[in-house]
Design an enzyme around this catalytic site. Structure first.
Site: not given
Ligand SMILES: [Zn+2]
Length: 213
Positions: A13, A88, A126, A159, A170
């Site tokens: 996004k 959301r 990531r 992270r 998540r």
């Protein structure tokens, strides 16, 4: 034209929002940016939000809605807007529709859909540089020398948020909170599905077509 861009974490996004808004020549905002801005400027909404965060309580939907509506009012007469990742929750979606009023609700919702397996692969690979915050990916854009940032030589790490267990959590939060929002807009017949499991360029082209159609 009033557009909402939705999609799970890892759908890209952030990458696409600015381009789409640019193409439409409308202002764009992500609710996270609004939070930071209100905190920085120490507004009454910012202070209210902080009072919840300090108690470790989830910030109520109404505060987020007020921030977004405040931004929309400030940006009216600019030919529309693009909301990145908001609403959301179903509560936020219906409150937004109600606040915008009859006849001036959301015109189109672009939903970037990506299979869960692909999301897990994208998110859990990531890495970020601890010094300059450059983003890497173990598989798609690895550092040249293991553990070292290409830009500044700083240490790269994963992270907490990007570790597999966090990623799964998540995605689960997203599924329970935001999937009803997708269905809500689908029923209003303003939702356009965009296949996000494609080349960035292809996804961008599909998004551009979706706003023009
Ligand atoms: Zn670096």
């Amino acid at each position: 034209m009033r557009v909402v861009l939705l999609g799970p974490p890892g759908a890209g996004k952030g990458t696409h929002a600015a381009r789409v808004a640019g193409e439409m020549s409308v202002p764009m905002v992500a609710s996270g940016d609004l939070f930071r801005e209100h905190q920085k400027n120490d507004t009454s909404l910012g202070r209210l939000a902080r009072s919840y965060m300090e108690r470790g309580v989830l910030v109520p939907d109404q505060i987020t809605i007020d921030m977004v509506m405040d931004w929309i009012v400030k940006n009216e007469n600019k030919g529309g807007f693009l909301l990145d990742g908001f609403p959301r929750t179903l509560t936020q979606a219906s409150a937004l529709e109600e606040s915008l009023g009859a006849g001036s609700g959301i015109d189109r919702v672009l939903y970037i859909d990506v299979p869960i397996k692909v999301l897990i692969r994208r998110l859990s690979g990531r890495q970020v540089c601890g010094s300059c915050q450059s983003i890497y990916h173990l598989e798609f854009s690895p550092v040249k020398s293991i553990g070292e940032c290409d830009n500044c030589g700083g240490g790269v790490y994963q992270r907490e948020d990007d570790k597999k267990e966090s990623v799964l959590r998540r995605l689960e939060v997203y599924r329970t909170e935001t999937e009803p929002v997708i269905e809500y807009y689908r029923n209003l017949k303003i939702l356009v599905d965009v296949d996000g499991d494609n080349d960035v360029k292809d996804v961008e082209m599909t998004l551009m077509e979706a706003i023009k159609s």
